[in-house]
Design a protein around this motif. Structure first.
Motif, short mmCIF file in Angstrom:
data_model
loop_
_atom_site.label_atom_id
_atom_site.label_comp_id
_atom_site.label_asym_id
_atom_site.label_seq_id
_atom_site.Cartn_x
_atom_site.Cartn_y
_atom_site.Cartn_z
N TYR A 56 5.81 50.89 64.02
CA TYR A 56 6.92 50.55 63.13
C TYR A 56 7.01 51.50 61.95
O TYR A 56 6.02 52.12 61.55
N TYR A 74 8.99 45.78 53.95
CA TYR A 74 9.74 45.45 55.16
C TYR A 74 9.12 46.25 56.31
O TYR A 74 8.78 47.42 56.14
N LEU A 76 10.04 47.76 60.03
CA LEU A 76 11.29 48.12 60.70
C LEU A 76 11.02 48.74 62.07
O LEU A 76 10.17 49.62 62.20
N ARG A 78 13.50 50.36 65.17
CA ARG A 78 14.78 50.66 65.80
C ARG A 78 14.68 50.46 67.31
O ARG A 78 13.58 50.44 67.88
N LEU A 107 18.19 46.97 64.99
CA LEU A 107 17.03 47.18 64.12
C LEU A 107 16.35 45.84 63.92
O LEU A 107 16.96 44.88 63.45
N LEU A 109 13.76 43.58 61.92
CA LEU A 109 13.11 43.46 60.62
C LEU A 109 11.97 42.46 60.74
O LEU A 109 12.08 41.45 61.44
N LEU A 131 16.79 49.50 52.49
CA LEU A 131 17.13 49.08 53.85
C LEU A 131 18.54 49.53 54.22
O LEU A 131 18.78 50.00 55.34
N TYR A 134 18.57 53.13 55.11
CA TYR A 134 17.96 53.31 56.43
C TYR A 134 18.96 52.95 57.52
O TYR A 134 19.11 53.67 58.52
N LEU A 143 21.17 43.89 62.74
CA LEU A 143 19.82 43.67 62.26
C LEU A 143 19.37 42.29 62.71
O LEU A 143 20.17 41.35 62.70
#
Length: 255
Positions: A56, A74, A76, A78, A107, A109, A131, A134, A143
């Motif tokens: 991540y 956070y 993340l 993808r 994405l 989270l 965020l 990004y 998301l």
């Protein structure tokens, strides 16, 4: 206590030291505060970690006025990263067929948390701005990720869970569903019987924040006894956000 004048620095973790700082904060929140645990949690070093971390991106907020400590994070992932990993973390709780078949850029989270001293202030806005940058950089359209209520007593949570089910259920095209073997219904009482102010008060701030942005929840809750939480799947379609919501979310990003 936080510094009187925090000096925030937000960045993606760039080395092992940054990741360890994020894992220290996660330990403080998810283990010390919420009573969670896990197979790879290092209690001696006070690190909340798991097998997913190496795959991540980690968005970390530091306060230089607090000796550079991590105060927000956070995690993340993808969809292109998930393809290499072979799965999303959320797939351990939810059937993501609808999301993954939507053809949208996704994405995930996760592990979102703030140090207690920084809640209700500018720290969350800094994280959201990062965020948003990004999301814009990678062309993200949807998301999603699990968010938690503290505790596993469904009776105590029936008001807020029912409110989410009746008022904020995701459209079918994006509706994640709890895996059948773990399915806990959120339709626990008729909408007319819900004490809405009490239900909203009992809903964690992060969940309410995504609802204000136009977010939805998936169908069913996941009772996570290891982490002492009851999880819901939050879903945010950036294309469906109103201009008001988009302005709040993108504030300060230049986007």
């Amino acid at each position: 206590m936080p510094a009187v004048n925090p000096e925030f620095e937000l960045r993606l973790a760039r080395d092992e030291a940054d990741l360890i700082a994020a894992q220290h904060l996660r330990y403080d929140v998810f283990v010390d505060e919420l009573g969670g645990d896990g197979a790879l949690v290092d209690h001696d070093a006070r690190l909340e970690r798991d097998e997913f971390d190496p795959f991540y991106d980690h968005l970390v907020l530091f306060d230089r006025a607090r000796n550079g400590a991590a105060v927000g994070v956070y995690r993340l992932l993808r969809d292109d990263q998930a393809a290499k990993l072979g799965r999303y973390y959320s797939e351990g709780e939810y059937d993501l067929t609808a999301l993954m078949g939507s053809g949208r850029k996704l994405l995930e989270l996760g592990r979102s948390c703030l140090h207690p001293d920084y809640r209700g202030g500018m720290a969350m806005m800094h994280l959201w701005n990062g965020l948003a940058e990004y999301v814009a950089e990678h062309g993200i359209e949807v998301l999603f990720g699990v968010a938690s209520f503290h505790g596993t007593d469904i009776e105590a949570l029936k008001g807020p869970l029912s409110l989410l089910h009746h008022r904020h259920l995701a459209p079918e095209a994006l509706r994640a569903r709890v895996l059948p073997e773990h399915f806990q219904s959120m339709d626990l009482m008729p909408e007319a019987e819900i004490d809405r102010p009490a239900a909203m008060k009992a809903t964690p701030a992060l969940i309410k924040a995504y609802l204000r942005l136009g977010g939805y929840v998936g169908e069913g809750a996941f009772v996570d006894h290891a982490f002492n939480t009851t999880d819901v799947c939050l879903i945010l379609d950036t294309a469906a956000m109103s201009e008001k919501h988009r302005g709040l979310y993108m504030k300060g990003t230049g986007a």
